[in-house]
Design an enzyme around this catalytic site. Structure first.
Site, PDB file in Angstrom:
ATOM      1  N   GLY A 281       0.026  -8.456  -9.684  1.00  0.00           N
ATOM      2  CA  GLY A 281      -0.782  -8.888  -8.542  1.00  0.00           C
ATOM      3  C   GLY A 281      -0.117  -9.800  -7.546  1.00  0.00           C
ATOM      4  N   GLU A 333       2.584  -7.958 -15.955  1.00  0.00           N
ATOM      5  CA  GLU A 333       2.910  -6.568 -15.612  1.00  0.00           C
ATOM      6  C   GLU A 333       3.022  -6.409 -14.091  1.00  0.00           C
ATOM      7  OE1 GLU A 333      -1.690  -5.071 -16.148  1.00  0.00           O
ATOM      8  OE2 GLU A 333      -0.291  -4.756 -17.782  1.00  0.00           O
ATOM      9  N   PRO A 334       4.048  -7.049 -13.511  1.00  0.00           N
ATOM     10  CA  PRO A 334       4.200  -7.016 -12.057  1.00  0.00           C
ATOM     11  C   PRO A 334       4.794  -5.706 -11.563  1.00  0.00           C
ATOM     12  CG  PRO A 334       5.995  -8.231 -13.056  1.00  0.00           C
ATOM     13  CD  PRO A 334       5.126  -7.790 -14.191  1.00  0.00           C
ATOM     14  N   CYS A 412      -0.162  15.739  12.056  1.00  0.00           N
ATOM     15  CA  CYS A 412      -1.221  16.057  13.020  1.00  0.00           C
ATOM     16  C   CYS A 412      -2.478  15.237  12.771  1.00  0.00           C
ATOM     17  CB  CYS A 412      -1.549  17.537  12.941  1.00  0.00           C
ATOM     18  SG  CYS A 412      -0.084  18.510  13.137  1.00  0.00           S
ATOM     19  N   GLU A 413      -2.393  13.937  12.911  1.00  0.00           N
ATOM     20  CA  GLU A 413      -3.550  13.049  12.758  1.00  0.00           C
ATOM     21  C   GLU A 413      -3.297  11.804  13.574  1.00  0.00           C
ATOM     22  OE1 GLU A 413      -5.382  11.962   9.182  1.00  0.00           O
ATOM     23  OE2 GLU A 413      -4.705  13.740   8.096  1.00  0.00           O
TER      24      GLU A 413
HETATM   25  N1  LLP Z   1      -1.512  -3.953 -13.675  1.00  0.00           N
HETATM   26  C1  LLP Z   1      -2.581  -3.221 -13.315  1.00  0.00           C
HETATM   27  C2  LLP Z   1      -3.635  -2.988 -14.298  1.00  0.00           C
HETATM   28  C3  LLP Z   1      -2.681  -2.696 -12.022  1.00  0.00           C
HETATM   29  O1  LLP Z   1      -3.752  -1.999 -11.675  1.00  0.00           O
HETATM   30  C4  LLP Z   1      -1.635  -2.942 -11.107  1.00  0.00           C
HETATM   31  C5  LLP Z   1      -1.697  -2.393  -9.752  1.00  0.00           C
HETATM   32  C6  LLP Z   1      -0.532  -3.706 -11.534  1.00  0.00           C
HETATM   33  C7  LLP Z   1      -0.503  -4.204 -12.823  1.00  0.00           C
HETATM   34  C8  LLP Z   1       0.613  -4.035 -10.639  1.00  0.00           C
HETATM   35  O2  LLP Z   1       0.180  -4.850  -9.605  1.00  0.00           O
HETATM   36  P1  LLP Z   1       1.189  -5.455  -8.534  1.00  0.00           P
HETATM   37  O3  LLP Z   1       2.029  -6.492  -9.228  1.00  0.00           O
HETATM   38  O4  LLP Z   1       1.995  -4.342  -8.018  1.00  0.00           O
HETATM   39  O5  LLP Z   1       0.320  -6.046  -7.496  1.00  0.00           O
HETATM   40  N2  LLP Z   1      -1.224   0.983  -3.525  1.00  0.00           N
HETATM   41  C9  LLP Z   1      -1.601  -0.394  -3.292  1.00  0.00           C
HETATM   42  C10 LLP Z   1      -1.484  -1.243  -4.540  1.00  0.00           C
HETATM   43  C11 LLP Z   1      -2.298  -0.729  -5.704  1.00  0.00           C
HETATM   44  C12 LLP Z   1      -2.153  -1.603  -6.930  1.00  0.00           C
HETATM   45  C13 LLP Z   1      -2.687  -0.890  -8.126  1.00  0.00           C
HETATM   46  N3  LLP Z   1      -2.607  -1.619  -9.339  1.00  0.00           N
HETATM   47  C14 LLP Z   1      -0.756  -0.963  -2.158  1.00  0.00           C
HETATM   48  O6  LLP Z   1       0.063  -0.231  -1.592  1.00  0.00           O
HETATM   49  O7  LLP Z   1      -0.891  -2.119  -1.789  1.00  0.00           O
END
Ligand code: LLP
Length: 471
Positions: A281, A333-334, A412-413
């Site tokens: 996150g 879990e980054p 095309c959008e």
């Molecule tokens: N753990 C879980 C359960 C998750 O759902 C996610 C991301 C992560 C870890 C990793 O999170 P991070 O450290 O990357 O923030 N497509 C979107 C982001 C979707 C995130 C989904 N889950 C974007 O482009 O901003």
């Protein structure tokens, strides 16, 4: 690390000697020359252009390793039992996975496709954490039978199915995964609505009161407490992930309070929680300001010290965890914070069009399907012109006056844009634009929409191009 002396950097200096993107050097606009002025981990742009791929993602693998390393060294200061599980949904490209694997970190997966890609990249099954809000039974079975290390569950029925399966196959299984319950802490966070995952209106995780009720009821099914304890014993962990692209720490103490409340309820009911997964996150600075890698350590330190301090209030948990939580396994879990800043997306100018003074369009060969975050989340990635084709540009100062551009692609959008407002000088055919912080959720979310080819990928390590994926 062996770094070349910096050219005139445009990036914001953070702390003395630190820049926001230490693996990218970009000369000041007036000092950028044709084919020169931009280095990616010491490789000049001219070498990248020789590969003749556009649009293309260019990644510094050293940048990836550095980020994992900051997570690992900070976490180790607090907990001897620890791990980082890189959330490969952010970027599943094989060279990135291999690089993460070499750092000894684990990987967080959400589908059987990601499981197979993780194994292919060399991860041991025991360093894989299978999360995911809607896993199919055949998916978790394949992973458990393959020796999966960690499994996060998001439904009480899923938990029951998995525990039954493990207890029925206990003699056949080579390894029993550590199962964690994903808690929905019902907390609002500041981020894009699509990236929030921990509030009451969210599909993710399990409400604490539902878990309480479930435990009380399911215990009745067992002939005695010993039988219950054996059945439930793989459930050893609590997992929380409240959202992505989070830029403030405040919320994390509330999350930890919820975890501790759940852990003490588990302990009182003969379930032993030894494992805490603090999710991912951590956000990155898309608009070109603030954080650098060191903020990973601020984030991890805040989480870990808060956990140790708040746990002091829960005396019973000391029996299990020790006074300083020394018996606890803690992991993150980054995804984004590991890979976002490791990569640039390069795209070439096709044509320009000026509908009025305020509506200047620059058409590039990259589109919403190649670089989807601006069109999906209205994300603003910093954009720079990094190579000029037109030598007139260098001679005439008037051409360097910046104007507001919409950078748009061939799809095309009208939603096909890479930037709604990029402040750049006059642009000419074949000039190259770079979009920064392009390593997370960009290539991994690219599609073949309009039957377009996926962008190529170039990987750099220790100042050399080591792999090109044409896709
Ligand atoms: N753990 C879980 C359960 C998750 O759902 C996610 C991301 C992560 C870890 C990793 O999170 P991070 O450290 O990357 O923030 N497509 C979107 C982001 C979707 C995130 C989904 N889950 C974007 O482009 O901003």
């Amino acid at each position: 690390m062996n770094r070349r002396p910096m050219m005139g950097l445009i990036f914001i200096q953070l702390k003395k000697g630190k820049t926001m993107r230490p693996f990218f050097d970009l000369a000041k606009l007036t000092e950028r020359k044709i084919g020169h002025g931009f280095l990616i981990d010491n490789v000049p742009l001219s070498k990248i252009l020789e590969c003749n791929h556009s649009p293309v993602y260019v990644t510094s693998l050293n940048a990836v390793a550095e980020r994992v390393n900051i997570y690992q060294t900070t976490l180790k200061k607090y907990f001897k039992n620890n791990s980082i599980f890189y959330a490969m949904k952010a970027n599943f490209s094989n060279p990135i996975l291999k690089q993460v694997q070499e750092t000894t970190a684990g990987v967080d997966i959400v589908s059987i496709g990601e499981w197979r890609a993780a194994l292919k990249a060399g991860f041991s099954p025991q360093k894989i954490c299978f999360a995911g809000v809607g896993k199919k039974e055949e998916e978790w079975r394949e992973a458990i039978e393959g020796g999966l290390g960690y499994l996060n569950v998001e439904h009480l029925d899923e938990l029951k199915d998995i525990l039954n399966y493990i207890s029925d196959n206990i003699n056949k299984l080579k390894f029993i995964p550590v199962i964690s319950l994903r808690l929905n802490p019902c907390l609002e966070v500041k981020t894009h609505p699509h990236l929030k995952t921990g509030a009451l209106d969210s599909k993710f995780g399990i409400l604490f009161e539902h878990f309480e009720e479930w435990v009380i009821n399911i215990k009745q099914v067992f002939p005695n407490s010993q039988a219950f304890q054996e059945w439930i014993s793989p459930l050893k962990g609590i997992h929380v992930h409240v959202g992505s692209q989070l830029m403030e720490n405040k919320i994390f103490s509330l999350i930890i309070e919820k975890i501790l409340e759940c852990a003490s309820f588990m302990f009182e009911n003969n379930i032993k929680p030894y494992h805490i997964d603090l999710g991912g996150g951590l956000g990155v600075p898309y608009e070109g300001v603030s954080l650098d890698g060191t903020d990973i350590s601020v984030h991890v330190e805040f989480f870990c010290s808060t956990l140790i301090n708040l746990a002091k209030k829960y005396k019973k948990l000391h029996i299990l965890w020790g006074n300083q939580c020394e018996n606890l396994f803690v992991c993150f879990e980054p995804g984004r914070s590991i890979v976002a800043s490791s990569t640039v997306f390069l795209t070439k100018v096709l044509y320009t069009k000026h509908n009025s003074n305020d509506h200047n369009f620059c058409f590039v060969d990259g589109a919403m399907n190649d670089f989807p975050r601006p069109s999906i989340y209205n994300a603003k990635h910093q954009c720079e012109v990094v190579n000029f084709e037109n030598s007139e540009f260098l001679k005439q100062n008037s051409l360097r006056k910046k104007i507001h551009w919409q950078i748009v692609g061939p799809v095309c959008e009208s939603g096909d844009f890479l930037s709604k407002d990029a402040l750049l000088p006059k642009l000419f055919k074949n000039d190259v634009l770079a979009f920064f912080e392009a390593g997370a959720y960009c290539r991994s979310m690219a599609s073949h929409y309009n039957l377009r080819k996926l962008p190529a990928e170039i990987f750099i390590k220790n100042g050399k191009i080591i792999e090109i994926i044409e896709n």
